[in-house]
Design a protein around this motif. Structure first.
Motif, short mmCIF file in Angstrom:
data_model
loop_
_atom_site.label_atom_id
_atom_site.label_comp_id
_atom_site.label_asym_id
_atom_site.label_seq_id
_atom_site.Cartn_x
_atom_site.Cartn_y
_atom_site.Cartn_z
N ALA A 146 0.84 -1.21 0.00
CA ALA A 146 0.00 0.00 0.00
C ALA A 146 0.86 1.25 0.00
N GLU A 147 1.92 1.24 0.80
CA GLU A 147 2.82 2.40 0.82
C GLU A 147 3.49 2.59 -0.54
N ARG A 148 3.88 1.49 -1.17
CA ARG A 148 4.50 1.56 -2.49
C ARG A 148 3.52 2.15 -3.52
N ILE A 149 2.27 1.72 -3.46
CA ILE A 149 1.24 2.22 -4.38
C ILE A 149 1.07 3.73 -4.23
N LEU A 150 1.01 4.19 -2.98
CA LEU A 150 0.73 5.60 -2.72
C LEU A 150 1.92 6.52 -2.93
N THR A 151 3.14 5.98 -2.90
CA THR A 151 4.33 6.85 -3.00
C THR A 151 5.12 6.65 -4.29
N TRP A 152 4.72 5.72 -5.13
CA TRP A 152 5.43 5.43 -6.37
C TRP A 152 5.43 6.66 -7.28
N ASP A 153 6.52 6.89 -7.99
CA ASP A 153 6.58 7.99 -8.96
C ASP A 153 6.01 7.47 -10.28
N TYR A 154 4.79 7.83 -10.57
CA TYR A 154 4.11 7.37 -11.78
C TYR A 154 4.39 8.27 -12.99
N GLY A 155 5.19 9.31 -12.79
CA GLY A 155 5.56 10.18 -13.90
C GLY A 155 4.59 11.31 -14.17
N ARG A 156 3.47 11.30 -13.50
CA ARG A 156 2.51 12.40 -13.64
C ARG A 156 1.64 12.46 -12.40
N PRO A 157 1.13 13.63 -12.07
CA PRO A 157 0.30 13.76 -10.87
C PRO A 157 -1.10 13.16 -11.08
N GLY A 158 -1.72 12.77 -9.97
CA GLY A 158 -3.11 12.32 -10.01
C GLY A 158 -3.31 10.84 -10.27
N VAL A 159 -2.25 10.07 -10.47
CA VAL A 159 -2.41 8.65 -10.80
C VAL A 159 -3.02 7.87 -9.65
N VAL A 160 -2.60 8.14 -8.42
CA VAL A 160 -3.14 7.41 -7.27
C VAL A 160 -4.65 7.66 -7.17
N ARG A 161 -5.07 8.89 -7.34
CA ARG A 161 -6.50 9.21 -7.29
C ARG A 161 -7.25 8.46 -8.39
N GLU A 162 -6.67 8.39 -9.60
CA GLU A 162 -7.29 7.64 -10.70
C GLU A 162 -7.43 6.16 -10.34
N MET A 163 -6.35 5.59 -9.79
CA MET A 163 -6.40 4.17 -9.42
C MET A 163 -7.46 3.90 -8.38
N LEU A 164 -7.54 4.77 -7.38
CA LEU A 164 -8.48 4.54 -6.30
C LEU A 164 -9.93 4.86 -6.70
N ARG A 165 -10.12 5.36 -7.91
CA ARG A 165 -11.47 5.42 -8.47
C ARG A 165 -11.83 4.07 -9.08
N GLU A 166 -10.84 3.34 -9.55
CA GLU A 166 -11.03 2.02 -10.17
C GLU A 166 -11.23 0.92 -9.12
N PHE A 167 -10.51 1.04 -8.00
CA PHE A 167 -10.57 0.01 -6.96
C PHE A 167 -10.32 0.64 -5.60
N GLU A 168 -10.71 -0.11 -4.56
CA GLU A 168 -10.40 0.26 -3.19
C GLU A 168 -9.31 -0.69 -2.70
N LEU A 169 -8.69 -0.36 -1.59
CA LEU A 169 -7.66 -1.21 -1.02
C LEU A 169 -8.13 -1.78 0.32
N LEU A 170 -7.83 -3.06 0.54
CA LEU A 170 -7.93 -3.69 1.84
C LEU A 170 -6.50 -3.94 2.27
N VAL A 171 -6.07 -3.30 3.35
CA VAL A 171 -4.66 -3.30 3.73
C VAL A 171 -4.45 -3.97 5.09
N ALA A 172 -3.59 -5.00 5.09
CA ALA A 172 -3.21 -5.69 6.33
C ALA A 172 -1.96 -5.02 6.91
N ARG A 173 -1.77 -5.14 8.19
CA ARG A 173 -0.67 -4.48 8.89
C ARG A 173 0.69 -4.79 8.29
N ARG A 174 1.03 -6.02 8.10
CA ARG A 174 2.31 -6.48 7.56
C ARG A 174 3.51 -5.70 8.10
N GLY A 175 3.82 -5.96 9.34
CA GLY A 175 5.02 -5.38 9.93
C GLY A 175 4.90 -3.95 10.39
#
Length: 188
Positions: free
Chosen positions: A103-132
């Protein structure tokens, strides 16, 4: 067969499948109608090594009789989500299942343009487990990112299984009992 209204998609390398993968799917099942394991043939953030795609799917099939399993040529969450939407329909509510690290990788990745995370989260939601560690979703995305409670295997990883095998340490308790012998044959 009736299509689910909500689908939890668990993409992963499954190199090999672990008890944490199964627990993650079970935890997600409390939030969705159906869970689908997806094994990509190409990985965007990792090198492909170890078991072949066919072996990974065979291991998943041997370990998991409750949920569906699929493979894809896609590796990015957005592409996997779009492929699932093509198969399950536009009306399905998609949740991609992952650990805190992904989840952290998804939200902080450099996608080369702004707004990509918002676009992705319109397509799907995330269920995130603690994992460390604890994951705190950014305020603007909290309505699309949900916590997933796991009871105890959130620290288990495929890497740990492979490393323990290589060092000759106990590892069998980290994979589902049904695939211990097959994992031993592939990774030893």
């Amino acid at each position: 067969m009736e299509r689910p209204r909500s689908l939890g998609v668990l993409p992963g390398s499954f190199n090999p499948p672990t008890v944490a993968h199964l627990e993650l799917a079970q935890a997600a099942k409390r939030h969705v109608d159906e869970v689908l394991y997806v094994a990509p043939s190409a990985l965007p953030h990792k090198d492909y090594f170890g078991a072949t795609l066919e072996q990974r799917i065979e291991l998943l099939e041997g370990a998991e009789a409750t949920h569906s399993i699929a493979s894809t040529e896609q590796g990015l969450f957005i592409d996997i989500a779009r492929e699932c939407r093509e198969h399950y329909g536009d009306e399905v509510r998609l949740f991609l299942i992952c650990g805190r690290d992904a989840a952290e990788r998804i939200l902080t990745w450099d996608y080369g343009r702004p707004g990509v995370v918002r676009e992705m989260l319109r397509e799907f939601e995330l269920l995130v487990a603690r994992r460390g560690g604890h994951f705190d979703a950014p305020p603007e995305f909290r309505h699309r990112i949900h916590s997933l409670d796991m009871s105890g295997h959130d620290e288990v990883s495929s890497s740990e299984v492979r490393e323990r095998i290589a060092r000759g340490e106990r590892w069998e308790h980290l994979v589902p009992d049904a695939i211990v012998e097959r994992v031993k044959k592939i990774y030893s």
